[in-house]
Design an enzyme around this catalytic site. Structure first.
Site, mmCIF file in Angstrom:
data_model
loop_
_atom_site.group_PDB
_atom_site.id
_atom_site.type_symbol
_atom_site.label_atom_id
_atom_site.label_comp_id
_atom_site.label_asym_id
_atom_site.label_seq_id
_atom_site.Cartn_x
_atom_site.Cartn_y
_atom_site.Cartn_z
ATOM 1 N N ARG A 30 -4.851 10.403 2.630
ATOM 2 C CA ARG A 30 -3.564 10.899 3.081
ATOM 3 C C ARG A 30 -2.547 10.949 1.938
ATOM 4 O O ARG A 30 -1.780 11.892 1.811
ATOM 5 C CB ARG A 30 -3.053 9.977 4.197
ATOM 6 C CG ARG A 30 -1.702 10.365 4.770
ATOM 7 C CD ARG A 30 -1.825 11.525 5.731
ATOM 8 N NE ARG A 30 -0.536 12.098 6.038
ATOM 9 C CZ ARG A 30 -0.373 13.266 6.625
ATOM 10 N NH1 ARG A 30 -1.416 13.977 6.969
ATOM 11 N NH2 ARG A 30 0.825 13.740 6.886
ATOM 12 N N MET A 64 5.907 7.669 17.429
ATOM 13 C CA MET A 64 5.621 8.601 16.333
ATOM 14 C C MET A 64 4.209 9.200 16.343
ATOM 15 O O MET A 64 4.014 10.306 15.871
ATOM 16 C CB MET A 64 5.894 7.908 14.998
ATOM 17 C CG MET A 64 7.376 7.571 14.834
ATOM 18 S SD MET A 64 7.760 6.600 13.371
ATOM 19 C CE MET A 64 7.638 7.836 12.092
ATOM 20 N N ASP A 91 3.886 0.856 11.912
ATOM 21 C CA ASP A 91 2.635 0.250 11.459
ATOM 22 C C ASP A 91 2.417 -1.150 12.016
ATOM 23 O O ASP A 91 1.304 -1.677 11.940
ATOM 24 C CB ASP A 91 2.596 0.190 9.923
ATOM 25 C CG ASP A 91 2.249 1.528 9.301
ATOM 26 O OD1 ASP A 91 1.818 2.428 10.039
ATOM 27 O OD2 ASP A 91 2.405 1.669 8.079
ATOM 28 N N LYS A 122 0.823 -1.217 0.000
ATOM 29 C CA LYS A 122 0.000 0.000 0.000
ATOM 30 C C LYS A 122 0.853 1.261 0.000
ATOM 31 O O LYS A 122 0.643 2.177 -0.795
ATOM 32 C CB LYS A 122 -0.911 -0.007 1.230
ATOM 33 C CG LYS A 122 -1.593 1.330 1.538
ATOM 34 C CD LYS A 122 -2.372 1.257 2.828
ATOM 35 C CE LYS A 122 -3.009 2.586 3.180
ATOM 36 N NZ LYS A 122 -2.075 3.507 3.848
ATOM 37 N N ASN A 123 1.829 1.339 0.916
ATOM 38 C CA ASN A 123 2.590 2.576 1.065
ATOM 39 C C ASN A 123 3.497 2.837 -0.137
ATOM 40 O O ASN A 123 3.792 3.990 -0.455
ATOM 41 C CB ASN A 123 3.402 2.552 2.361
ATOM 42 C CG ASN A 123 2.502 2.650 3.587
ATOM 43 O OD1 ASN A 123 1.364 3.117 3.496
ATOM 44 N ND2 ASN A 123 2.989 2.208 4.728
ATOM 45 N N ASP A 135 -5.825 8.131 8.585
ATOM 46 C CA ASP A 135 -6.040 7.560 9.913
ATOM 47 C C ASP A 135 -6.127 8.620 10.990
ATOM 48 O O ASP A 135 -5.431 9.628 10.952
ATOM 49 C CB ASP A 135 -4.884 6.618 10.286
ATOM 50 C CG ASP A 135 -4.958 5.308 9.532
ATOM 51 O OD1 ASP A 135 -6.076 4.872 9.266
ATOM 52 O OD2 ASP A 135 -3.896 4.754 9.220
#
Length: 438
Positions: free
Chosen positions: A97, A342, A320, A22-23, A121
């Site tokens: 995002r 984070m 994550d 995904k990222n 998110d």
């Protein structure tokens, strides 16, 4: 709003193939805006966040052709830049995002890039300063409409510069790199993110004709070029999904094989799971997790002190997967501290696990102490709501290990990051049903 009904307490068995990352997809898809030539991309995950970005690119005028499952061509030779200043774009961009990463390519190629404050998110403040400070360093003028929460950058011609990023932001680095490849002169980015997905972006850009050196390090040097061409690219498997399946196997005492994982790009992930007692076996490019019928035991540090697992920029452990690690620890033998550095809201989902019977002390927004049950008592089924992608999957894993039937609402959050997760889990023996809402 859709819901998952999950009958837990069953062992699973079989093979599961991770989806495309995904990222990585969110970066790579934005990079198609850098050239008028065709780009072919394979292994694109069929998930909400990626599909939203593809739809946004289509509205921007990118010619998109679906060749088959996960395989597309993109051609950005005739863009509708007026869409960027439309009310429709302001609404479309808010819900994603990853939309922030269209700004760098548009600024580099067309001299302007706009974006509404992006969504995503609800895991805490995620600032955009790194992105825009990078663009300003390259000579762009920045403007921000506070009433509409609308950002813009403009420049007649970007000029290369030296910059030391204030944080090793992955999306920030990607955005600045995509702007710098068409800038005049040399750009040096220090404290650059260097995770595999960013490396993939840089390798793809180099195949398109960019001149990026230092790929894989935190010091990138980019010699600007006049134009970029087309290429072909294949996404890596999603390392977060791979970590999720490792955690699922351990919590349900299941024997699972995760296929084609690109081992060399997993970094600390196998080692961190081993530290909490999970057997992670390498079989070629597959991961095999044997059934942990006798449970799994957390290692202490070598001086005997309690294990702390914390996130860090690559090559540290990805934030994550901390939600997954925390959930898996609830049934471990021993104790551990999870330190989420984070994002200040990402651990708030632990109240759902506590409701299920987990022994967790939330020390503050960033730290939780977990005392494992060692399967001497199972988690209890319950009804819960998914607050974000990773917490949602963590709760799903908890529900699959719990006795009884659990309900998870707001599963659109899970669908944002995991492709057909209920079908794929049923294929390895999970009792999970999707109930469509009104």
């Amino acid at each position: 709003m859709s819901t998952f009904k999950i009958e837990g307490g069953h062992q699973l068995k079989g093979k599961i193939q991770p989806q495309g990352a995904k990222n990585e997809a969110l970066q790579i898809l934005c990079a198609v805006l850098l050239t008028a030539e065709e780009i072919k991309i394979d292994n694109i995950p069929d998930i909400i966040d990626v599909n939203k970005l593809i739809a946004l690119l289509k509205k921007l005028g990118v010619k998109i052709n679906k060749l088959g499952k996960g395989s597309y061509t993109f051609k950005a030779d005739d863009l509708n830049l007026k869409y960027l200043e439309s009310e429709e774009f302001k609404e479309d961009g808010k819900g994603l995002r990853g939309s922030i990463m269209i700004v760098g390519p548009l600024l580099a190629r067309f001299g302007k890039g706009y974006i509404p404050k992006p969504g995503g998110d609800k895991i805490g403040r995620r600032r955009l300063d790194t992105h825009f400070e990078g663009f300003i360093n390259l000579g762009a003028k920045f403007r921000y409409n506070k009433e509409e929460l609308f950002y813009g950058v403009e420049a007649k011609k970007l000029k290369g510069a030296y910059m030391l990023l204030d944080e090793a932001s992955v999306t920030g680095t990607a955005n600045i790199v995509m702007a710098a490849v068409l800038a005049e002169g040399t750009t040096t980015i220090y404290n650059a993110a260097c995770e595999p997905y960013l490396q993939q972006l840089c390798k793809m850009l180099n195949r398109m004709g960019a001149k990026i050196s230092g790929v894989g390090s935190n010091l990138l040097v980019i010699e600007g070029v006049d134009v970029l061409g087309g290429t072909e690219h294949r996404m890596l498997p999603d390392m977060i999904e791979i970590g999720s399946w490792i955690g699922l196997a351990a919590m349900t005492k299941s024997e699972l094989t995760i296929t084609n994982v690109s081992w060399d790009d997993l970094g600390q992930i196998p080692n961190v799971f081993r530290k909490i007692g999970i057997t992670v076996e390498r079989q070629g490019d597959d991961i095999h997790i044997p059934a942990h019928t006798d449970g799994y035991e957390v290692q202490n540090f070598i001086d005997g002190s309690i294990l702390t697992i914390a996130d860090a920029p690559w090559p540290g452990f990805t934030p994550d997967l901390l939600s997954i690690i925390l959930t898996v620890l609830t049934q471990a033998r021993g104790e551990a501290v999870v330190h989420q550095k984070m994002f200040e809201s990402r651990l708030f989902f632990v109240d759902k696990l506590i409701d299920m019977g987990a022994k967790i002390i939330l020390c503050d927004p960033h730290r939780a102490t977990i005392i494992g049950h060692d399967f001497k008592s199972t988690l209890k089924a319950t009804t819960m709501t998914s607050p974000d992608i990773r917490a949602g999957v963590s709760l799903l894993i908890a529900a699959l290990s719990a006795k009884g039937t659990s309900t998870i609402h707001n599963i659109e959050q899970i669908d944002r990051g995991y492709e057909n997760i209920d079908e794929r889990l049923r294929a390895i023996g999970a009792k999970i049903e999707r109930v469509e809402g009104n």
